[in-house]
Design an enzyme around this catalytic site. Structure first.
Site, PDB file in Angstrom:
ATOM      1  N   LYS A  70      12.662  41.659 -10.699  1.00  0.00           N
ATOM      2  CA  LYS A  70      12.261  41.296  -9.329  1.00  0.00           C
ATOM      3  C   LYS A  70      13.234  40.242  -8.784  1.00  0.00           C
ATOM      4  O   LYS A  70      13.989  39.631  -9.548  1.00  0.00           O
ATOM      5  CB  LYS A  70      10.834  40.765  -9.319  1.00  0.00           C
ATOM      6  CG  LYS A  70      10.618  39.510 -10.157  1.00  0.00           C
ATOM      7  CD  LYS A  70       9.136  39.165 -10.250  1.00  0.00           C
ATOM      8  CE  LYS A  70       8.893  37.986 -11.167  1.00  0.00           C
ATOM      9  NZ  LYS A  70       7.459  37.746 -11.395  1.00  0.00           N
ATOM     10  N   MET A  92      25.869  19.843   1.968  1.00  0.00           N
ATOM     11  CA  MET A  92      25.824  21.292   2.196  1.00  0.00           C
ATOM     12  C   MET A  92      26.864  22.044   1.365  1.00  0.00           C
ATOM     13  O   MET A  92      26.584  23.100   0.795  1.00  0.00           O
ATOM     14  CB  MET A  92      26.041  21.560   3.686  1.00  0.00           C
ATOM     15  CG  MET A  92      25.767  22.977   4.085  1.00  0.00           C
ATOM     16  SD  MET A  92      25.895  23.065   5.883  1.00  0.00           S
ATOM     17  CE  MET A  92      25.185  24.624   6.217  1.00  0.00           C
ATOM     18  N   TYR A 128      26.320  11.109   1.851  1.00  0.00           N
ATOM     19  CA  TYR A 128      25.335  10.825   2.890  1.00  0.00           C
ATOM     20  C   TYR A 128      24.264   9.873   2.370  1.00  0.00           C
ATOM     21  O   TYR A 128      23.807   9.988   1.231  1.00  0.00           O
ATOM     22  CB  TYR A 128      24.648  12.114   3.343  1.00  0.00           C
ATOM     23  CG  TYR A 128      25.543  13.026   4.149  1.00  0.00           C
ATOM     24  CD1 TYR A 128      26.066  12.624   5.374  1.00  0.00           C
ATOM     25  CD2 TYR A 128      25.853  14.298   3.684  1.00  0.00           C
ATOM     26  CE1 TYR A 128      26.878  13.463   6.115  1.00  0.00           C
ATOM     27  CE2 TYR A 128      26.657  15.152   4.418  1.00  0.00           C
ATOM     28  CZ  TYR A 128      27.176  14.733   5.642  1.00  0.00           C
ATOM     29  OH  TYR A 128      27.976  15.567   6.363  1.00  0.00           O
TER      30      TYR A 128
END
Ligand code: PLP
Length: 385
Positions: A35, A309, A261
């Protein structure tokens, strides 16, 4: 050149882990659970390594269709069953087995039988033995079974249940007992095969359980279902996915300088750090804190500061020779053979190996490592995708 991040799928590890499931669950049929696109590994990529499975289990008809397109002719089980009556047409066309866990699904079967007198299905009847997600309560199970037995559309029935705590204890007792005792008690009146075991039950409880079919998922991918009680080394499993990237910049920090950050990490001494091309847009967890392990040039080190990111920072204090281009392993195996089990990274990040492997995103290049793998019949070789 593409960004250096890659997820490498090790076919020999997948095949080895399937053999481990077969050994642990000797005498049972072993279904490979694929799955969520094979737990993030890619159905097409893992297929060759899992051809020795007795069946496949998954949730989406679209994924079942991909298995059929690869040439799989054996059983495919839809673990969550059908989501509408229309799904039965696909199940018939693709020859899929499925679970039945609600009265509503029985009704769909009844209606479908009316319009398709030739259709026949192998059905897994799911008992809610205590987890309280899917299935018939023990009281309702008997009548559901009897009803299904009387339908012409039913070719075979198999008992099914799922454990909530096979990886440990529940309320201070062995975690499988409360469900298994109830399940056995109800099914004894209806002789038929049963499927109960997931990876944790296969590894920890095979001796006590009768599971004619086992549903092995996470263990096949080289993650221990009961980490930290047992590691993959304890279970003799091998990492099947390696998430690798490279150092793309090096910074020299002075004491008092911060990284990334939010300036969440502040150096308390001069230190050399590497910036690796991997961030949360690649599927790495943004919440993985300072201290999360990683390998640089095969040496163990740790993340520092906040994951952004597209990048994250690693401490190079322990790897002074590492420079731009040095290999960074976020989990899995380094090219020199050092291993960082995904379970250790997951633990540090407050999650489980399942989530990390499923989270790797589209923009990450995948490659297949066929080293030491010999498929039983290698009809076609998969390209890198
Ligand atoms: C996902 C799933 C499995 C496999 O579980 P693992 O812990 O990955 O081995 C087995 N049975 C059902 C019903 C599942 O949904």
């Amino acid at each position: 050149m593409p960004r250096p991040i890659q997820a490498i799928i090790h076919l020999s590890a997948l095949a080895h882990n399937l053999q481990a499931a077969k050994r642990s669950a000797a005498g049972s049929q072993v279904y490979a659970v694929v799955k969520a696109n094979a737990y993030g590994h890619g159905i097409e990529r893992v297929y060759d390594a899992f051809k020795q499975a007795d069946g496949f289990a998954l949730l989406d008809i679209a994924e079942a269709e991909r298995l059929r397109a690869l040439g799989w002719q054996g059983d495919i089980l839809l673990l969550e069953g059908i989501f509408s009556m229309q799904d039965l047409a696909d199940c018939q066309r693709l020859q899929l087995s499925f679970s039945i866990h609600s009265a509503c699904q029985i009704e769909w079967l009844r209606q479908y039988q009316h319009s398709h007198p030739e259709a026949q299905f192998n059905i897994f009847v799911k008992m809610n033995s205590g987890m309280n997600r899917l299935g018939f309560t023990p009281e309702a199970y008997r009548s559901a079974w009897t009803e299904l037995q009387q339908l012409r559309i039913v070719r075979s029935l198999t008992h099914m249940m799922h454990f909530s705590d096979a990886d440990g204890e529940r309320f201070g007792e062995c975690g499988i007992q409360y469900q298994y005792t109830l399940f056995k008690q109800i099914i004894q009146d209806f002789p038929a095969p049963a499927t109960v075991s997931n990876s944790a039950a296969i590894l920890r409880h095979s001796a006590e359980l009768q599971s004619d079919i086992v549903r092995s998922g996470i263990m096949l991918y080289g993650s221990s279902p009961d980490y930290p009680a047992h590691s993959i080394q304890d279970w003799q499993l091998q990492p099947a996915m390696s998430l690798r990237t490279e150092i793309i910049a090096v910074q020299q920090l002075q004491a008092g300088q911060s990284v990334g950050y939010g300036s969440s990490f502040v150096a308390d001494r001069p230190m050399r750090i590497g910036i690796a091309a991997c961030g949360y847009a690649d599927g790495y967890q943004r919440t993985s804190p300072t201290g999360t392990p990683a390998l640089v040039n095969g040496q163990r080190t740790q993340l520092i500061g906040r994951v952004s990111m597209d990048m994250l920072a690693v401490d190079l204090s322990a790897v002074p020779d590492a420079d731009i281009g040095a290999e960074v392993v976020l989990w899995g195996k380094s090219s020199c053979g050092a291993a960082l089990p995904v379970d250790e990274v997951a633990r540090a990040s407050g999650t489980v190996g399942y989530e990390l492997m499923c989270a790797v995103t589209q923009r990450v290049q995948f490659a297949i490592d066929r080293a030491e793998f010999s498929a039983p019949s290698q009809l076609k070789s998969l390209e890198e995708t």
